[in-house]
Design an enzyme around this catalytic site. Structure first.
Site, PDB file in Angstrom:
ATOM      1  N   LEU A 147      36.803  34.118  50.607  1.00 52.36           N
ATOM      2  CA  LEU A 147      37.711  35.023  49.904  1.00 52.36           C
ATOM      3  C   LEU A 147      37.577  36.379  50.578  1.00 52.36           C
ATOM      4  O   LEU A 147      36.468  36.779  50.962  1.00 52.36           O
ATOM      5  CB  LEU A 147      37.356  35.146  48.417  1.00 52.36           C
ATOM      6  CG  LEU A 147      37.577  33.927  47.517  1.00 52.36           C
ATOM      7  CD1 LEU A 147      37.084  34.237  46.103  1.00 52.36           C
ATOM      8  CD2 LEU A 147      39.033  33.510  47.486  1.00 52.36           C
ATOM      9  N   ASP A 148      38.691  37.101  50.717  1.00 55.09           N
ATOM     10  CA  ASP A 148      38.631  38.448  51.262  1.00 55.09           C
ATOM     11  C   ASP A 148      37.727  39.314  50.396  1.00 55.09           C
ATOM     12  O   ASP A 148      37.562  39.069  49.193  1.00 55.09           O
ATOM     13  CB  ASP A 148      40.020  39.082  51.313  1.00 55.09           C
ATOM     14  CG  ASP A 148      40.954  38.376  52.284  1.00 55.09           C
ATOM     15  OD1 ASP A 148      40.460  37.640  53.158  1.00 55.09           O
ATOM     16  OD2 ASP A 148      42.179  38.572  52.162  1.00 55.09           O
ATOM     17  N   LYS A 149      37.179  40.361  50.991  1.00 55.59           N
ATOM     18  CA  LYS A 149      36.263  41.265  50.271  1.00 55.59           C
ATOM     19  C   LYS A 149      36.862  41.748  48.953  1.00 55.59           C
ATOM     20  O   LYS A 149      36.190  41.758  47.924  1.00 55.59           O
ATOM     21  CB  LYS A 149      35.916  42.454  51.169  1.00 55.59           C
ATOM     22  CG  LYS A 149      34.996  43.477  50.506  1.00 55.59           C
ATOM     23  CD  LYS A 149      34.693  44.636  51.436  1.00 55.59           C
ATOM     24  CE  LYS A 149      33.805  45.663  50.741  1.00 55.59           C
ATOM     25  NZ  LYS A 149      33.498  46.825  51.623  1.00 55.59           N
TER      26      LYS A 149
END
Length: 310
Positions: A147-149
């Site tokens: 998952l993106d930050k």
């Protein structure tokens, strides 16, 4: 049949003629690399004894494989050191939405990286390693996908190399269903649609992606849930898993995600992209049961949704 450190297989009549190695590779789905490690560490047993791998098996035999290896935990601790030198900050608490002996699903908060890229020590990997270590568990942390930050929500994590191997295969074969809630800028013209557009690197920006003909195939499905004068709440699910896929695809059709300034969204009530991994489902590769987990909507997205759609 499985337990925490070992998994067992009872040979049946249909396995007649197979040897120990074939059972371990074909019935327990052990990779060649893991097979070599198990052989070196005496992690394969036939009827509780060290076997010759080419020995033929018979119905009723029990083959056991160690799925958490003795050397695994020390190497993982050194790779993802949760106690760096110098001052440390307390690890944030991580909600674990599901857990068994081999897999867990964590609810990743926005603003947290999944794993270190440079020398970061406040990642999801570190936080989960700290949780497991505090329990005295000899388990490692292997994120199965990313998952993106600044994307919140459900992420699948394996607690052993074996669990990671099985879950990774499931992911590659399309057996893990991932759903998201996204708030897009503007009003989408179609109530439900598929975005099929290849994604590659943006030559002008080291971390961005963009739709390019030479990119990797990328398919995103969405269904509109609610609309306001200026925004759309959509349920989104993936057929592929490219970096920034949902963000790039919605920007590509002219509706960047709210708060996603990198891809053209505007800052408002949300200080990040309005994207939450809301649901994760799959057929468990060991327990052979359907796992369906939903991650609660975080407070910042709730505020945005209440302001726009209620």
């Amino acid at each position: 049949m499985s337990r925490k450190d070992w998994i067992e297989y009872i040979v049946n009549e249909q396995d007649t003629g197979m040897n120990v190695e074939q059972i371990v590779r074909q019935k327990l789905n052990v990779s060649g690399r893991m097979m070599q490690r198990l052989t070196r560490s005496k992690g394969i047993l036939l009827n509780r004894k060290q076997p010759f791998l080419q020995k033929q098996v018979k119905a009723g035999d029990t083959i056991a494989v160690r799925v958490i290896e003795r050397q695994e935990q020390p190497s993982r601790q050194s790779q993802h050191d949760t106690k760096p030198e110098g001052p440390t900050t307390p690890m944030p608490s991580i909600d674990i939405l599901y857990e068994d002996d081999h897999l867990l699903i964590a609810n990743k908060p926005a603003g947290m990286m999944v794993h270190p890229i440079k020398q970061e020590t406040d990642t999801l990997v570190h936080a989960l390693a700290a949780v497991l270590a505090a329990r005295g568990e000899q388990a490692s942390v292997h994120p199965v996908h990313r998952l993106d930050k600044d994307t919140s929500g459900a992420i699948l994590v394996a607690k052993s190399s074996y669990g990671h191997q099985l879950a990774d295969r499931l992911l590659r074969e399309g057996g893990i269903h991932r759903e998201y809630l996204a708030v897009a800028s503007g009003v989408l013209s179609e109530r439900a649609a598929t975005i099929d557009a290849p994604i590659g690197r943006d030559a002008r920006h080291p971390t961005k992606r963009r739709v390019v003909e030479s990119g990797d195939p990328a398919i995103t499905h969405y269904e509109v849930q609610q609309t306001s004068e200026g925004m759309t709440l959509a349920r989104v699910w993936l057929e592929t898993g490219r970096t920034h896929q949902i963000r790039v695809h919605f920007a590509h059709i002219g509706h960047p995600l709210a708060g996603d300034t990198i891809y053209g969204g505007t800052r408002g009530l949300l200080r990040r992209q309005a994207l939450h991994a809301s649901k994760l489902s799959f057929l468990h590769p060991l327990l052979e049961k359907e796992i369906v987990i939903e991650a609660p909507i975080p407070s910042d997205m709730k505020r945005l949704m209440q302001a726009e759609f209620k």
